[in-house]
Design a protein around this motif. Structure first.
Motif, mmCIF file in Angstrom:
data_model
loop_
_atom_site.group_PDB
_atom_site.id
_atom_site.type_symbol
_atom_site.label_atom_id
_atom_site.label_comp_id
_atom_site.label_asym_id
_atom_site.label_seq_id
_atom_site.Cartn_x
_atom_site.Cartn_y
_atom_site.Cartn_z
ATOM 1 N N ARG A 35 0.826 -1.215 0.000
ATOM 2 C CA ARG A 35 0.000 0.000 0.000
ATOM 3 C C ARG A 35 0.857 1.260 0.000
ATOM 4 O O ARG A 35 0.359 2.353 -0.293
ATOM 5 N N LEU A 36 2.130 1.125 0.323
ATOM 6 C CA LEU A 36 3.063 2.242 0.331
ATOM 7 C C LEU A 36 3.889 2.213 -0.949
ATOM 8 O O LEU A 36 4.482 1.184 -1.288
ATOM 9 N N LEU A 37 3.924 3.336 -1.661
ATOM 10 C CA LEU A 37 4.594 3.373 -2.954
ATOM 11 C C LEU A 37 5.468 4.623 -3.071
ATOM 12 O O LEU A 37 5.207 5.640 -2.422
ATOM 13 N N LEU A 38 6.476 4.526 -3.922
ATOM 14 C CA LEU A 38 7.364 5.649 -4.190
ATOM 15 C C LEU A 38 7.333 5.953 -5.679
ATOM 16 O O LEU A 38 7.417 5.059 -6.511
ATOM 17 N N TRP A 39 7.213 7.235 -5.988
ATOM 18 C CA TRP A 39 7.243 7.656 -7.385
ATOM 19 C C TRP A 39 7.973 8.982 -7.491
ATOM 20 O O TRP A 39 7.683 9.928 -6.746
ATOM 21 N N ARG A 40 8.922 9.049 -8.405
ATOM 22 C CA ARG A 40 9.647 10.291 -8.656
ATOM 23 C C ARG A 40 9.164 10.910 -9.957
ATOM 24 O O ARG A 40 9.204 10.265 -11.013
ATOM 25 N N GLY A 41 8.704 12.131 -9.875
ATOM 26 C CA GLY A 41 8.228 12.813 -11.068
ATOM 27 C C GLY A 41 7.402 14.028 -10.716
ATOM 28 O O GLY A 41 7.324 14.439 -9.558
ATOM 29 N N GLU A 94 -1.936 13.105 8.767
ATOM 30 C CA GLU A 94 -3.163 12.526 9.324
ATOM 31 C C GLU A 94 -4.401 13.217 8.770
ATOM 32 O O GLU A 94 -5.384 12.562 8.394
ATOM 33 N N SER A 95 -4.376 14.549 8.712
ATOM 34 C CA SER A 95 -5.537 15.305 8.233
ATOM 35 C C SER A 95 -5.845 14.983 6.777
ATOM 36 O O SER A 95 -7.013 14.848 6.390
ATOM 37 N N CYS A 96 -4.800 14.860 5.961
ATOM 38 C CA CYS A 96 -5.002 14.529 4.547
ATOM 39 C C CYS A 96 -5.591 13.128 4.388
ATOM 40 O O CYS A 96 -6.515 12.910 3.588
ATOM 41 N N LEU A 97 -5.072 12.180 5.134
ATOM 42 C CA LEU A 97 -5.587 10.807 5.064
ATOM 43 C C LEU A 97 -7.021 10.730 5.564
ATOM 44 O O LEU A 97 -7.862 10.040 4.971
ATOM 45 N N ASP A 98 -7.304 11.426 6.654
ATOM 46 C CA ASP A 98 -8.680 11.449 7.178
ATOM 47 C C ASP A 98 -9.636 12.005 6.125
ATOM 48 O O ASP A 98 -10.726 11.446 5.897
ATOM 49 N N LEU A 99 -9.251 13.094 5.494
ATOM 50 C CA LEU A 99 -10.106 13.734 4.494
ATOM 51 C C LEU A 99 -10.291 12.838 3.270
ATOM 52 O O LEU A 99 -11.387 12.755 2.713
ATOM 53 N N ALA A 100 -9.222 12.167 2.873
ATOM 54 C CA ALA A 100 -9.330 11.246 1.741
ATOM 55 C C ALA A 100 -10.307 10.118 2.050
ATOM 56 O O ALA A 100 -11.158 9.767 1.224
ATOM 57 N N ALA A 101 -10.189 9.542 3.241
ATOM 58 C CA ALA A 101 -11.083 8.450 3.634
ATOM 59 C C ALA A 101 -12.532 8.925 3.738
ATOM 60 O O ALA A 101 -13.457 8.237 3.299
ATOM 61 N N GLU A 102 -12.729 10.107 4.309
ATOM 62 C CA GLU A 102 -14.083 10.653 4.456
ATOM 63 C C GLU A 102 -14.766 10.856 3.104
ATOM 64 O O GLU A 102 -15.996 10.784 3.002
ATOM 65 N N ASN A 103 -13.968 11.118 2.086
ATOM 66 C CA ASN A 103 -14.516 11.364 0.755
ATOM 67 C C ASN A 103 -14.493 10.127 -0.144
ATOM 68 O O ASN A 103 -14.708 10.220 -1.348
ATOM 69 N N GLY A 104 -14.230 8.970 0.460
ATOM 70 C CA GLY A 104 -14.287 7.717 -0.279
ATOM 71 C C GLY A 104 -13.174 7.523 -1.287
ATOM 72 O O GLY A 104 -13.344 6.785 -2.263
ATOM 73 N N LEU A 105 -12.030 8.162 -1.060
ATOM 74 C CA LEU A 105 -10.914 8.039 -1.980
ATOM 75 C C LEU A 105 -10.062 6.821 -1.625
ATOM 76 O O LEU A 105 -10.023 6.393 -0.475
ATOM 77 N N HIS A 141 -6.900 2.260 10.793
ATOM 78 C CA HIS A 141 -8.064 2.577 9.974
ATOM 79 C C HIS A 141 -8.348 1.436 8.999
ATOM 80 O O HIS A 141 -7.453 0.933 8.339
ATOM 81 N N ASP A 142 -9.605 1.084 8.931
ATOM 82 C CA ASP A 142 -10.044 0.051 7.998
ATOM 83 C C ASP A 142 -10.342 0.734 6.670
ATOM 84 O O ASP A 142 -11.505 0.943 6.294
ATOM 85 N N ALA A 143 -9.285 1.124 5.971
ATOM 86 C CA ALA A 143 -9.440 1.892 4.734
ATOM 87 C C ALA A 143 -8.637 1.250 3.610
ATOM 88 O O ALA A 143 -7.492 0.839 3.805
ATOM 89 N N ASP A 144 -9.273 1.168 2.459
ATOM 90 C CA ASP A 144 -8.596 0.684 1.256
ATOM 91 C C ASP A 144 -7.866 1.879 0.648
ATOM 92 O O ASP A 144 -8.425 2.620 -0.161
ATOM 93 N N MET A 145 -6.625 2.081 1.077
ATOM 94 C CA MET A 145 -5.908 3.293 0.702
ATOM 95 C C MET A 145 -4.488 2.977 0.231
ATOM 96 O O MET A 145 -3.712 2.336 0.949
#
Length: 261
Positions: free
Chosen positions: A85-91, A190-201, A236-240
């Motif tokens: 679930r953790l990824l690295l991308w340069r660009g 944390e705030s970004c992840l919470d917001l992403a989960a709340e919006n179904g991302l 968190h039980d989130a598909d992220m």
């Protein structure tokens, strides 16, 4: 995008942008010169409404420029061996097609006003289009105060290949982070992840928050980012899927080390 069409769009857009401020047209006539003028004008344009004709031309231009640069997806990122679930991308994050990209915003949340500046805030607002500054201005006006450090807000991504932009204001560490700075940086993630989960991302790409002009040491910031994301995923039980986006070689080496790549 054909060169002639690009020049035509840029000429029309630059003419409109100059006319609305009563400025003279720049001397530039080729695509590169017109693009520089266009970017400078939109970087310094207040969050005014824009006509449908302007937005149609702007959107065609920006989508064409991004397509020419090459749109990337999570499939182009490298997975962490210990946690896929953790990824690295340069660009360039403005070319990444994920559910949300994270913008390292300022407290006014209106983007960078320095013409052609190479910060991520400037790039995201430039390639999203003038609609993004307008939406951010509405958010700030509605809440009645500047955006607090460590919090996050979500907007549309407009012409970017991502679906949303999540804006967060990182701490200004000035090269010497305190305990409070570290806590605020963790709060950004944390705030970004919470917001992403709340919006179904289901996918989010983080830039290296606070490590530019805000002066947070790169390795320590990466350690906080990775530990915070791991802690969040653990509770968190989130598909992220979480992409750590880097632009330079130093950050890439740091994240490769921390992710075991």
């Amino acid at each position: 995008m054909e060169s002639a069409r690009k020049v035509q769009l840029l000429e029309n857009l630059v003419e409109t942008l100059c006319a609305e401020r009563g400025e003279q047209l720049p001397a530039a006539s080729d695509a590169d010169g017109l693009w520089t003028a266009f970017r400078a004008l939109v970087n310094t344009r207040p969050p005014w409404p824009a006509s449908g004709a302007f937005l149609a031309a702007q959107d065609e231009l920006l989508q064409g420029v991004i397509e020419e640069a090459g749109i990337r997806t999570i499939a182009d990122a490298v997975q962490c061996p210990a946690d896929p679930r953790l990824l690295l991308w340069r660009g360039d994050i403005t070319t990444l097609a994920v559910d949300a990209i994270v913008n390292a915003a300022n407290s006014q949340m209106l983007g960078c006003w320095v013409p052609g500046h190479h910060c991520i805030d400037n790039a995201i607002h430039t390639f999203a289009g003038v609609q993004l500054r307008c939406e951010c201005a509405r958010i700030i006006k509605a809440q009645g105060h500047e955006e607090p450090t460590g919090a996050a807000k979500i907007t549309d991504a407009y012409n970017l290949p991502a679906k949303h932009v999540i804006h967060t204001v990182g701490p200004i560490a000035g090269g010497r982070p305190s305990k409070e700075h570290r806590a605020l940086l963790a709060s950004c993630y944390e705030s970004c992840l919470d917001l992403a989960a709340e919006n179904g991302l289901h996918s989010i790409a983080f830039c290296c928050i606070s490590t530019g002009v805000f002066g947070f040491p790169q390795r320590e910031a990466a350690e906080i980012a990775l530990q915070t994301v791991r802690n969040w995923l653990a509770v968190h039980d989130a598909d992220m899927n979480v992409v750590f986006n880097v632009f330079g070689s130093t950050d890439e080496l740091i994240y490769r080390d921390l992710l075991g790549l």
